[in-house]
Scaffold this motif. Sequence first.
Motif, PDB file in Angstrom:
ATOM      1  N   MET A  64       0.849  -1.170   0.000  1.00 34.46           N
ATOM      2  CA  MET A  64       0.000   0.000   0.000  1.00 34.46           C
ATOM      3  C   MET A  64       0.892   1.228   0.000  1.00 34.46           C
ATOM      4  SD  MET A  64      -3.103   1.308   2.465  1.00 34.46           S
ATOM      5  CE  MET A  64      -2.448   0.641   3.911  1.00 34.46           C
ATOM      6  N   LYS A  65       0.490   2.226  -0.738  1.00 30.16           N
ATOM      7  CA  LYS A  65       1.190   3.500  -0.801  1.00 30.16           C
ATOM      8  C   LYS A  65       0.217   4.581  -0.347  1.00 30.16           C
ATOM      9  CE  LYS A  65       3.657   6.451  -4.046  1.00 30.16           C
ATOM     10  NZ  LYS A  65       4.135   6.573  -5.435  1.00 30.16           N
ATOM     11  N   ILE A  66       0.665   5.464   0.531  1.00 26.75           N
ATOM     12  CA  ILE A  66      -0.178   6.549   1.033  1.00 26.75           C
ATOM     13  C   ILE A  66       0.374   7.866   0.493  1.00 26.75           C
ATOM     14  CG2 ILE A  66      -1.069   7.729   3.066  1.00 26.75           C
ATOM     15  CD1 ILE A  66      -0.571   5.075   4.588  1.00 26.75           C
ATOM     16  N   VAL A  67      -0.486   8.634  -0.166  1.00 26.35           N
ATOM     17  CA  VAL A  67      -0.083   9.895  -0.785  1.00 26.35           C
ATOM     18  C   VAL A  67      -0.869  11.030  -0.147  1.00 26.35           C
ATOM     19  CG1 VAL A  67       0.074  11.164  -2.955  1.00 26.35           C
ATOM     20  CG2 VAL A  67       0.336   8.681  -2.950  1.00 26.35           C
ATOM     21  N   SER A  68      -0.163  12.068   0.297  1.00 25.94           N
ATOM     22  CA  SER A  68      -0.811  13.248   0.854  1.00 25.94           C
ATOM     23  C   SER A  68      -1.296  14.133  -0.292  1.00 25.94           C
ATOM     24  CB  SER A  68       0.178  14.019   1.727  1.00 25.94           C
ATOM     25  OG  SER A  68      -0.435  15.178   2.237  1.00 25.94           O
ATOM     26  N   LYS A  69      -2.491  14.719  -0.130  1.00 25.13           N
ATOM     27  CA  LYS A  69      -3.060  15.572  -1.172  1.00 25.13           C
ATOM     28  C   LYS A  69      -3.223  17.001  -0.643  1.00 25.13           C
ATOM     29  CE  LYS A  69      -6.838  13.574  -1.469  1.00 25.13           C
ATOM     30  NZ  LYS A  69      -8.184  13.216  -1.776  1.00 25.13           N
ATOM     31  N   LYS A  70      -2.121  17.652  -0.343  1.00 25.02           N
ATOM     32  CA  LYS A  70      -2.205  18.985   0.231  1.00 25.02           C
ATOM     33  C   LYS A  70      -2.526  20.055  -0.807  1.00 25.02           C
ATOM     34  CE  LYS A  70       0.585  18.031   4.227  1.00 25.02           C
ATOM     35  NZ  LYS A  70       1.718  18.382   5.039  1.00 25.02           N
ATOM     36  N   ASP A  84      -6.453  -0.928  -6.437  1.00 27.33           N
ATOM     37  CA  ASP A  84      -7.531  -0.058  -5.984  1.00 27.33           C
ATOM     38  C   ASP A  84      -6.935   1.212  -5.383  1.00 27.33           C
ATOM     39  OD1 ASP A  84     -10.097   0.792  -5.486  1.00 27.33           O
ATOM     40  OD2 ASP A  84     -10.445  -0.562  -3.797  1.00 27.33           O
ATOM     41  N   ALA A  85      -7.722   2.249  -5.300  1.00 24.42           N
ATOM     42  CA  ALA A  85      -7.313   3.492  -4.652  1.00 24.42           C
ATOM     43  C   ALA A  85      -8.515   4.045  -3.893  1.00 24.42           C
ATOM     44  CB  ALA A  85      -6.819   4.496  -5.672  1.00 24.42           C
ATOM     45  N   CYS A  86      -8.276   4.497  -2.666  1.00 27.24           N
ATOM     46  CA  CYS A  86      -9.332   5.047  -1.825  1.00 27.24           C
ATOM     47  C   CYS A  86      -8.928   6.433  -1.356  1.00 27.24           C
ATOM     48  CB  CYS A  86      -9.570   4.152  -0.613  1.00 27.24           C
ATOM     49  SG  CYS A  86     -10.045   2.484  -1.034  1.00 27.24           S
ATOM     50  N   ASP A  87      -9.876   7.327  -1.360  1.00 20.85           N
ATOM     51  CA  ASP A  87      -9.658   8.716  -0.976  1.00 20.85           C
ATOM     52  C   ASP A  87     -10.288   8.946   0.399  1.00 20.85           C
ATOM     53  OD1 ASP A  87      -9.368  11.437  -0.848  1.00 20.85           O
ATOM     54  OD2 ASP A  87     -10.470  11.858  -2.686  1.00 20.85           O
ATOM     55  N   TYR A  88      -9.445   9.230   1.399  1.00 19.94           N
ATOM     56  CA  TYR A  88      -9.933   9.520   2.753  1.00 19.94           C
ATOM     57  C   TYR A  88      -9.332  10.837   3.219  1.00 19.94           C
ATOM     58  CZ  TYR A  88     -11.595   4.733   2.990  1.00 19.94           C
ATOM     59  OH  TYR A  88     -12.251   3.553   2.743  1.00 19.94           O
ATOM     60  N   GLY A  89     -10.157  11.866   3.308  1.00 18.46           N
ATOM     61  CA  GLY A  89      -9.682  13.169   3.768  1.00 18.46           C
ATOM     62  C   GLY A  89      -8.603  13.730   2.872  1.00 18.46           C
ATOM     63  N   ASN A  90      -7.456  14.034   3.459  1.00 19.53           N
ATOM     64  CA  ASN A  90      -6.372  14.621   2.668  1.00 19.53           C
ATOM     65  C   ASN A  90      -5.322  13.582   2.274  1.00 19.53           C
ATOM     66  OD1 ASN A  90      -5.233  14.219   5.159  1.00 19.53           O
ATOM     67  ND2 ASN A  90      -4.151  16.166   5.218  1.00 19.53           N
ATOM     68  N   LYS A  91      -5.692  12.303   2.300  1.00 15.97           N
ATOM     69  CA  LYS A  91      -4.765  11.234   1.915  1.00 15.97           C
ATOM     70  C   LYS A  91      -5.414  10.308   0.895  1.00 15.97           C
ATOM     71  CE  LYS A  91      -2.096  11.173   6.123  1.00 15.97           C
ATOM     72  NZ  LYS A  91      -0.917  11.872   5.797  1.00 15.97           N
ATOM     73  N   LEU A  92      -4.571   9.801   0.013  1.00 15.36           N
ATOM     74  CA  LEU A  92      -5.006   8.850  -0.991  1.00 15.36           C
ATOM     75  C   LEU A  92      -4.263   7.545  -0.738  1.00 15.36           C
ATOM     76  CD1 LEU A  92      -6.689   8.586  -3.595  1.00 15.36           C
ATOM     77  CD2 LEU A  92      -4.643   9.230  -4.847  1.00 15.36           C
ATOM     78  N   TYR A  93      -4.985   6.450  -0.601  1.00 19.07           N
ATOM     79  CA  TYR A  93      -4.410   5.144  -0.316  1.00 19.07           C
ATOM     80  C   TYR A  93      -4.452   4.304  -1.589  1.00 19.07           C
ATOM     81  CZ  TYR A  93      -4.955   6.533   4.528  1.00 19.07           C
ATOM     82  OH  TYR A  93      -4.875   7.206   5.721  1.00 19.07           O
ATOM     83  N   CYS A  94      -3.286   3.862  -2.048  1.00 20.97           N
ATOM     84  CA  CYS A  94      -3.186   3.051  -3.257  1.00 20.97           C
ATOM     85  C   CYS A  94      -2.815   1.629  -2.875  1.00 20.97           C
ATOM     86  CB  CYS A  94      -2.113   3.601  -4.189  1.00 20.97           C
ATOM     87  SG  CYS A  94      -2.406   5.283  -4.698  1.00 20.97           S
ATOM     88  N   PHE A  95      -3.609   0.680  -3.309  1.00 21.04           N
ATOM     89  CA  PHE A  95      -3.343  -0.728  -3.052  1.00 21.04           C
ATOM     90  C   PHE A  95      -2.695  -1.296  -4.304  1.00 21.04           C
ATOM     91  CE2 PHE A  95      -6.823   0.632  -0.416  1.00 21.04           C
ATOM     92  CZ  PHE A  95      -6.419   0.197   0.828  1.00 21.04           C
ATOM     93  N   MET A  96      -1.415  -1.689  -4.143  1.00 18.82           N
ATOM     94  CA  MET A  96      -0.599  -2.057  -5.285  1.00 18.82           C
ATOM     95  C   MET A  96      -0.053  -3.475  -5.150  1.00 18.82           C
ATOM     96  SD  MET A  96       1.484   1.506  -5.124  1.00 18.82           S
ATOM     97  CE  MET A  96       2.216   1.493  -6.729  1.00 18.82           C
TER      98      MET A  96
END
Length: 64
Positions: A1-7, A35-47
């Motif tokens: 899983m990769k977590i990306v901040s969306k500031k 898959d990718a899920c958007d929660y608040g200011n973070k994007l979670y990518c399942f790779m």
Amino acid sequence: MKIVSKKKKKEKTMTEMEIEILATLQHPAIIQIYDACDYGNKLYCFMELIQGGERPVYNYIKIS
């Protein structure tokens, strides 16, 4: 899983575009995004899991 901040809005748009493109590609040299899920200011990518770190991936690409 990769977590990306969306500031920043530009970062959010570029990241979402990248995920959409990668999700459509299927090639042995490209890590698969499931898959990718958007929660608040973070994007979670399942790779796809690639074990062993960076060097073995490079060797895998080079051999393939």
